[in-house]
Design a protein around this motif. Structure first.
Motif, PDB file in Angstrom:
ATOM      1  N   ASP A  76       0.823  -1.211   0.000  1.00  0.00           N
ATOM      2  CA  ASP A  76       0.000   0.000   0.000  1.00  0.00           C
ATOM      3  C   ASP A  76       0.855   1.257   0.000  1.00  0.00           C
ATOM      4  OD1 ASP A  76      -2.425  -1.250  -0.156  1.00  0.00           O
ATOM      5  OD2 ASP A  76      -2.694  -1.356   2.023  1.00  0.00           O
ATOM      6  N   HIS A  77       1.972   1.209   0.720  1.00  0.00           N
ATOM      7  CA  HIS A  77       2.867   2.365   0.736  1.00  0.00           C
ATOM      8  C   HIS A  77       3.483   2.584  -0.645  1.00  0.00           C
ATOM      9  CE1 HIS A  77       2.686   3.420   4.952  1.00  0.00           C
ATOM     10  NE2 HIS A  77       2.674   2.125   5.222  1.00  0.00           N
ATOM     11  N   HIS A  78       3.840   1.496  -1.313  1.00  0.00           N
ATOM     12  CA  HIS A  78       4.384   1.633  -2.667  1.00  0.00           C
ATOM     13  C   HIS A  78       3.324   2.191  -3.614  1.00  0.00           C
ATOM     14  CE1 HIS A  78       8.280   0.022  -1.911  1.00  0.00           C
ATOM     15  NE2 HIS A  78       7.827  -1.160  -1.503  1.00  0.00           N
ATOM     16  N   LYS A  79       2.094   1.758  -3.429  1.00  0.00           N
ATOM     17  CA  LYS A  79       0.999   2.237  -4.277  1.00  0.00           C
ATOM     18  C   LYS A  79       0.784   3.740  -4.077  1.00  0.00           C
ATOM     19  CE  LYS A  79      -3.931   1.452  -4.631  1.00  0.00           C
ATOM     20  NZ  LYS A  79      -5.030   0.615  -4.179  1.00  0.00           N
ATOM     21  N   ARG A  80       0.760   4.176  -2.803  1.00  0.00           N
ATOM     22  CA  ARG A  80       0.593   5.612  -2.530  1.00  0.00           C
ATOM     23  C   ARG A  80       1.781   6.406  -3.038  1.00  0.00           C
ATOM     24  NH1 ARG A  80      -1.198   4.012   3.151  1.00  0.00           N
ATOM     25  NH2 ARG A  80      -3.387   3.554   2.824  1.00  0.00           N
ATOM     26  N   SER A  81       2.963   5.832  -2.920  1.00  0.00           N
ATOM     27  CA  SER A  81       4.159   6.500  -3.421  1.00  0.00           C
ATOM     28  C   SER A  81       4.079   6.666  -4.936  1.00  0.00           C
ATOM     29  CB  SER A  81       5.397   5.696  -3.035  1.00  0.00           C
ATOM     30  OG  SER A  81       6.543   6.273  -3.586  1.00  0.00           O
ATOM     31  N   ALA A  82       3.574   5.654  -5.611  1.00  0.00           N
ATOM     32  CA  ALA A  82       3.434   5.740  -7.068  1.00  0.00           C
ATOM     33  C   ALA A  82       2.420   6.812  -7.453  1.00  0.00           C
ATOM     34  CB  ALA A  82       3.020   4.387  -7.635  1.00  0.00           C
ATOM     35  N   GLU A  83       1.320   6.922  -6.677  1.00  0.00           N
ATOM     36  CA  GLU A  83       0.333   7.967  -6.948  1.00  0.00           C
ATOM     37  C   GLU A  83       0.941   9.348  -6.764  1.00  0.00           C
ATOM     38  OE1 GLU A  83      -2.873   7.095  -4.322  1.00  0.00           O
ATOM     39  OE2 GLU A  83      -3.512   5.333  -5.465  1.00  0.00           O
ATOM     40  N   PHE A  84       1.759   9.512  -5.727  1.00  0.00           N
ATOM     41  CA  PHE A  84       2.417  10.798  -5.493  1.00  0.00           C
ATOM     42  C   PHE A  84       3.409  11.092  -6.606  1.00  0.00           C
ATOM     43  CE2 PHE A  84       5.859  13.336  -3.681  1.00  0.00           C
ATOM     44  CZ  PHE A  84       5.140  14.440  -3.245  1.00  0.00           C
ATOM     45  N   GLN A  85       4.152  10.069  -7.032  1.00  0.00           N
ATOM     46  CA  GLN A  85       5.155  10.282  -8.066  1.00  0.00           C
ATOM     47  C   GLN A  85       4.534  10.548  -9.436  1.00  0.00           C
ATOM     48  OE1 GLN A  85       7.801   6.950  -7.787  1.00  0.00           O
ATOM     49  NE2 GLN A  85       8.844   7.783  -5.990  1.00  0.00           N
ATOM     50  N   THR A  86       3.241  10.251  -9.595  1.00  0.00           N
ATOM     51  CA  THR A  86       2.568  10.607 -10.840  1.00  0.00           C
ATOM     52  C   THR A  86       2.535  12.127 -10.979  1.00  0.00           C
ATOM     53  OG1 THR A  86       1.197   8.642 -10.705  1.00  0.00           O
ATOM     54  CG2 THR A  86       0.383  10.437 -12.098  1.00  0.00           C
ATOM     55  N   TRP A  87       2.270  12.806  -9.867  1.00  0.00           N
ATOM     56  CA  TRP A  87       2.189  14.264  -9.908  1.00  0.00           C
ATOM     57  C   TRP A  87       3.559  14.917  -9.768  1.00  0.00           C
ATOM     58  CZ3 TRP A  87      -2.035  16.472 -11.556  1.00  0.00           C
ATOM     59  CH2 TRP A  87      -3.238  15.757 -11.488  1.00  0.00           C
ATOM     60  N   TYR A  88       4.415  14.370  -8.964  1.00  0.00           N
ATOM     61  CA  TYR A  88       5.739  14.944  -8.721  1.00  0.00           C
ATOM     62  C   TYR A  88       6.805  13.874  -8.874  1.00  0.00           C
ATOM     63  CZ  TYR A  88       2.801  18.493  -6.633  1.00  0.00           C
ATOM     64  OH  TYR A  88       1.840  19.444  -6.418  1.00  0.00           O
ATOM     65  N   PRO A  89       7.213  13.560 -10.109  1.00  0.00           N
ATOM     66  CA  PRO A  89       8.166  12.470 -10.304  1.00  0.00           C
ATOM     67  C   PRO A  89       9.555  12.763  -9.741  1.00  0.00           C
ATOM     68  CG  PRO A  89       7.613  13.503 -12.397  1.00  0.00           C
ATOM     69  CD  PRO A  89       6.761  14.124 -11.356  1.00  0.00           C
ATOM     70  N   THR A  90       9.972  14.036  -9.747  1.00  0.00           N
ATOM     71  CA  THR A  90      11.288  14.386  -9.208  1.00  0.00           C
ATOM     72  C   THR A  90      11.176  15.662  -8.390  1.00  0.00           C
ATOM     73  OG1 THR A  90      11.862  15.743 -11.119  1.00  0.00           O
ATOM     74  CG2 THR A  90      12.460  13.412 -11.240  1.00  0.00           C
ATOM     75  N   VAL A  91      12.206  15.944  -7.637  1.00  0.00           N
ATOM     76  CA  VAL A  91      12.247  17.184  -6.851  1.00  0.00           C
ATOM     77  C   VAL A  91      12.294  18.388  -7.796  1.00  0.00           C
ATOM     78  CG1 VAL A  91      13.627  18.498  -5.190  1.00  0.00           C
ATOM     79  CG2 VAL A  91      13.370  16.037  -4.919  1.00  0.00           C
ATOM     80  N   LYS A  92      12.973  18.238  -8.906  1.00  0.00           N
ATOM     81  CA  LYS A  92      13.076  19.329  -9.876  1.00  0.00           C
ATOM     82  C   LYS A  92      11.685  19.673 -10.435  1.00  0.00           C
ATOM     83  CE  LYS A  92      15.718  20.666 -13.928  1.00  0.00           C
ATOM     84  NZ  LYS A  92      16.730  20.261 -14.902  1.00  0.00           N
ATOM     85  N   THR A  93      10.884  18.683 -10.736  1.00  0.00           N
ATOM     86  CA  THR A  93       9.523  18.918 -11.235  1.00  0.00           C
ATOM     87  C   THR A  93       8.680  19.613 -10.172  1.00  0.00           C
ATOM     88  OG1 THR A  93       9.677  16.956 -12.610  1.00  0.00           O
ATOM     89  CG2 THR A  93       7.473  17.795 -12.184  1.00  0.00           C
ATOM     90  N   TYR A  94       8.796  19.135  -8.933  1.00  0.00           N
ATOM     91  CA  TYR A  94       8.052  19.760  -7.844  1.00  0.00           C
ATOM     92  C   TYR A  94       8.452  21.231  -7.686  1.00  0.00           C
ATOM     93  CZ  TYR A  94       6.699  20.999  -3.118  1.00  0.00           C
ATOM     94  OH  TYR A  94       6.198  21.643  -2.028  1.00  0.00           O
ATOM     95  N   SER A  95       9.755  21.502  -7.687  1.00  0.00           N
ATOM     96  CA  SER A  95      10.230  22.874  -7.528  1.00  0.00           C
ATOM     97  C   SER A  95       9.764  23.756  -8.686  1.00  0.00           C
ATOM     98  CB  SER A  95      11.758  22.900  -7.440  1.00  0.00           C
ATOM     99  OG  SER A  95      12.181  22.187  -6.310  1.00  0.00           O
ATOM    100  N   PHE A  96       9.815  23.229  -9.902  1.00  0.00           N
ATOM    101  CA  PHE A  96       9.378  23.994 -11.059  1.00  0.00           C
ATOM    102  C   PHE A  96       7.894  24.338 -10.963  1.00  0.00           C
ATOM    103  CE2 PHE A  96       7.420  23.967 -15.290  1.00  0.00           C
ATOM    104  CZ  PHE A  96       8.023  25.089 -15.824  1.00  0.00           C
ATOM    105  N   ARG A  97       7.071  23.369 -10.623  1.00  0.00           N
ATOM    106  CA  ARG A  97       5.625  23.621 -10.519  1.00  0.00           C
ATOM    107  C   ARG A  97       5.311  24.578  -9.378  1.00  0.00           C
ATOM    108  NH1 ARG A  97       3.489  17.456 -11.700  1.00  0.00           N
ATOM    109  NH2 ARG A  97       4.098  17.448 -13.896  1.00  0.00           N
ATOM    110  N   ARG A  98       6.031  24.469  -8.286  1.00  0.00           N
ATOM    111  CA  ARG A  98       5.828  25.395  -7.177  1.00  0.00           C
ATOM    112  C   ARG A  98       6.232  26.808  -7.584  1.00  0.00           C
ATOM    113  NH1 ARG A  98       9.299  24.677  -1.899  1.00  0.00           N
ATOM    114  NH2 ARG A  98      10.802  25.400  -3.414  1.00  0.00           N
ATOM    115  N   THR A  99       7.313  26.950  -8.317  1.00  0.00           N
ATOM    116  CA  THR A  99       7.755  28.266  -8.787  1.00  0.00           C
ATOM    117  C   THR A  99       6.748  28.869  -9.753  1.00  0.00           C
ATOM    118  OG1 THR A  99      10.049  27.577  -8.519  1.00  0.00           O
ATOM    119  CG2 THR A  99       9.651  29.489  -9.927  1.00  0.00           C
TER     120      THR A  99
END
Length: 121
Positions: A76-99
């Motif tokens: 279940d943790h891997h499944k939730r992690s995969a759902e989160f990584q769908t939206w934010y696959p890397t830290v760079k993507t997260y930072s870019f979208r936040r910016t």
């Protein structure tokens, strides 16, 4: 000196070491000696809240509890992690979208202020 002795004192520690009565009659007598707090709860206006809590507690004690759903398993943790990584696959993507979100909000506010102050220019 143990922490329990420091908190309870010598007499309290001795009482804590004593086992509760195993005799059912003594146990029930101890319960019967407790005061009825229902009038006090009514007076304070929280009887309904207590009754709701008591009913929920009794359901929990009987195994009819409502709470978190799902199992706490590794899959279940891997499944939730995969759902989160769908939206934010890397830290760079997260930072870019936040910016982008930040600057979008800033330009929106700036546009609103310019619209309000257009007559002053």
């Amino acid at each position: 000196m143990s922490l329990q002795a420091q908190l309870l004192g010598a007499e309290g520690e001795q009482k804590a070491k004593e086992s509760p009565p195993t005799d059912e009659k003594a146990y029930l007598k101890g319960i019967a000696d407790l005061p009825d707090l229902t009038p006090l709860l009514e007076k304070q206006g929280i009887l309904g809240e207590y009754v709701a809590w008591r009913d929920g507690y009794m359901k929990w004690r009987k195994g009819d509890a409502r709470g978190a759903t799902g199992e706490n398993t590794l899959s279940d943790h891997h499944k939730r992690s995969a759902e989160f990584q769908t939206w934010y696959p890397t830290v760079k993507t997260y930072s870019f979208r936040r910016t982008i979100a930040f600057w979008g909000a800033v330009t929106c506010c700036e546009g609103c202020l310019l619209f309000l102050w257009i007559d002053l220019i």
